[in-house]
Design a protein around this motif. Structure first.
Motif, PDB file in Angstrom:
ATOM      1  N   GLN A 157       0.874  -1.062   0.030  1.00  0.00           N
ATOM      2  CA  GLN A 157       0.066  -0.003  -0.055  1.00  0.00           C
ATOM      3  C   GLN A 157       0.794   1.235   0.163  1.00  0.00           C
ATOM      4  O   GLN A 157       0.260   2.338  -0.276  1.00  0.00           O
ATOM      5  CB  GLN A 157      -1.037  -0.155   1.264  1.00  0.00           C
ATOM      6  N   HIS A 201     -10.213   7.030  -1.727  1.00  0.00           N
ATOM      7  CA  HIS A 201     -10.525   6.418  -0.512  1.00  0.00           C
ATOM      8  C   HIS A 201     -10.005   7.616   0.593  1.00  0.00           C
ATOM      9  O   HIS A 201     -10.535   7.571   1.712  1.00  0.00           O
ATOM     10  CB  HIS A 201      -9.611   5.427  -0.272  1.00  0.00           C
ATOM     11  N   HIS A 202      -8.806   8.386   0.169  1.00  0.00           N
ATOM     12  CA  HIS A 202      -8.767   9.334   1.067  1.00  0.00           C
ATOM     13  C   HIS A 202      -9.301  10.587   0.837  1.00  0.00           C
ATOM     14  O   HIS A 202      -8.986  11.739   1.523  1.00  0.00           O
ATOM     15  CB  HIS A 202      -7.071   9.591   1.023  1.00  0.00           C
ATOM     16  N   HIS A 214      -7.650   4.162  -7.204  1.00  0.00           N
ATOM     17  CA  HIS A 214      -8.715   3.955  -6.373  1.00  0.00           C
ATOM     18  C   HIS A 214      -8.216   4.450  -4.761  1.00  0.00           C
ATOM     19  O   HIS A 214      -9.212   4.803  -4.155  1.00  0.00           O
ATOM     20  CB  HIS A 214      -8.578   2.449  -6.108  1.00  0.00           C
ATOM     21  N   HIS A 215      -7.067   4.460  -4.469  1.00  0.00           N
ATOM     22  CA  HIS A 215      -6.753   4.897  -3.127  1.00  0.00           C
ATOM     23  C   HIS A 215      -6.871   6.543  -2.743  1.00  0.00           C
ATOM     24  O   HIS A 215      -7.194   6.938  -1.740  1.00  0.00           O
ATOM     25  CB  HIS A 215      -5.379   4.583  -2.630  1.00  0.00           C
ATOM     26  N   ILE A 234       0.649   3.353  -3.442  1.00  0.00           N
ATOM     27  CA  ILE A 234      -0.846   3.712  -3.889  1.00  0.00           C
ATOM     28  C   ILE A 234      -1.047   5.165  -3.475  1.00  0.00           C
ATOM     29  O   ILE A 234      -2.017   5.762  -3.575  1.00  0.00           O
ATOM     30  CB  ILE A 234      -1.831   2.668  -3.627  1.00  0.00           C
ATOM     31  N   HIS A 235      -0.055   5.637  -2.489  1.00  0.00           N
ATOM     32  CA  HIS A 235      -0.190   6.914  -1.985  1.00  0.00           C
ATOM     33  C   HIS A 235       0.453   7.924  -2.645  1.00  0.00           C
ATOM     34  O   HIS A 235       1.531   8.668  -2.302  1.00  0.00           O
ATOM     35  CB  HIS A 235       0.170   6.931  -0.421  1.00  0.00           C
ATOM     36  N   ASN A 258      -5.451  -2.916  -6.181  1.00  0.00           N
ATOM     37  CA  ASN A 258      -5.732  -1.484  -5.646  1.00  0.00           C
ATOM     38  C   ASN A 258      -4.741  -0.532  -6.143  1.00  0.00           C
ATOM     39  O   ASN A 258      -3.551  -1.114  -6.147  1.00  0.00           O
ATOM     40  CB  ASN A 258      -5.448  -1.456  -4.062  1.00  0.00           C
ATOM     41  N   ASN A 264     -13.790   2.133  -1.398  1.00  0.00           N
ATOM     42  CA  ASN A 264     -12.435   1.533  -1.688  1.00  0.00           C
ATOM     43  C   ASN A 264     -11.399   1.089  -0.400  1.00  0.00           C
ATOM     44  O   ASN A 264     -10.384   1.689  -0.160  1.00  0.00           O
ATOM     45  CB  ASN A 264     -11.607   2.610  -2.624  1.00  0.00           C
TER      46      ASN A 264
END
Length: 294
Positions: free
Chosen positions: A165, A193-194, A189-190, A168-169, A185, A204
């Protein structure tokens, strides 16, 4: 005990390198629409990550003891073999999905996870903004231990999920190939989520795979540019306040609660829950049916 590598420890050099590369990329090719970096925010995220390492080590003591006791009680055993490890990773990711989802919809769990969403930036340092109270996570993985997965194997799978993960940030990656976006993911997608927009909230939750969100109705595709942070942002870079601010809010709400039903709701319902306002008494004076005026 399975002899499995500490994937987080081995990944630290890659974390540092990728963060530096991302910072340089913003210097060389700035994006006015991207959240980018801000020194205080990045320093807070790194500080939260370092603090989480210390606190996680503390929380592991009772958790490992409990998992070990449960593992000794169950007659089942899952051997650590080349073909069982992918299956354990798949199962861990499934339970991660439900853990993650639970930490968004139950307020006392959200008080732990809110830390990770408290930044208004979205970059590789955001991935390091981890909670200091992760003691709330362990119950979600009890089924795996009961099924015979060794606690060390579970720790390996959890670490691999966490390492995945990290990448993906970022806002520097737009979209991956279509097939990849469908299964895994991704940064796109992330970012959803944020985001703090209403249509993106509580979407997500997947760790490595996004298919769980597609299966269980929590998927949302990235359409408009996300606005990061919380619906009610906290204006602080103090790591202690970042780590505890939601617990403080819960304590205040409990103190002001009118009864035990409301107290339970403030703890176990969703983060935005509040009791319905008391209905005002309906006055019948002066209604057409009773009015004496002509």
């Amino acid at each position: 005990m399975p002899n499995l590598p500490d994937v987080v420890l081995w990944s630290i050099p890659a974390f540092v390198l990728l963060t530096v590369v991302e910072m340089v990329s913003y210097r060389l090719h700035p994006d006015e629409d991207a959240a980018g970096y801000e020194a205080k925010d990045a320093a807070t995220s790194v500080g939260m990550g370092l603090g989480s390492l210390a606190f996680d080590f503390l929380w592991k003591i009772p958790i490992v003891a409990l998992y070990t006791a449960l593992y000794e009680l169950t007659p089942l055993r899952v051997p650590v073999l080349w073909w069982t490890v992918p299956l354990m990773l798949l199962a861990q990711d499934f339970f991660y999905y439900w853990s993650h989802r639970g930490h968004h919809v139950i307020r006392i769990l959200w008080a732990c996870h809110v830390v990770h969403h408290s930044s208004r930036k979205f970059n590789f340092t955001t991935a390091l903004r981890q909670p200091w109270t992760s003691l709330t996570v362990w119950p979600f993985y009890v089924p795996l231990i009961a099924a015979g997965v060794h606690p060390a194997a579970l720790a390996f799978c959890s670490s691999a999920n966490l390492v995945y993960q990290f990448w993906i940030h970022t806002e520097r990656i737009d979209k991956m190939p279509r097939w990849f976006e469908f299964v895994f993911n991704t940064p796109s997608h992330h970012r959803v989520h944020h985001a703090s927009q209403g249509g993106y909230l509580d979407r997500n939750f997947g760790g490595i795979l996004i298919v769980w969100d597609r299966l269980f109705g929590s998927f949302a595709a990235e359409t408009v540019r996300p606005v990061y942070g919380l619906t009610k942002n906290i204006d602080t870079y103090n790591p202690l306040k970042v780590a505890t601010h939601e617990y403080v809010s819960i304590a205040k709400d409990l103190k002001a609660a009118r009864d035990w039903r409301e107290r339970a709701g403030r703890v176990f319902r969703g983060p935005g829950w509040g009791p319905a306002p008391a209905a005002a008494p309906v006055s019948t004076a002066g209604t057409p049916a009773e009015s004496t005026s002509a």
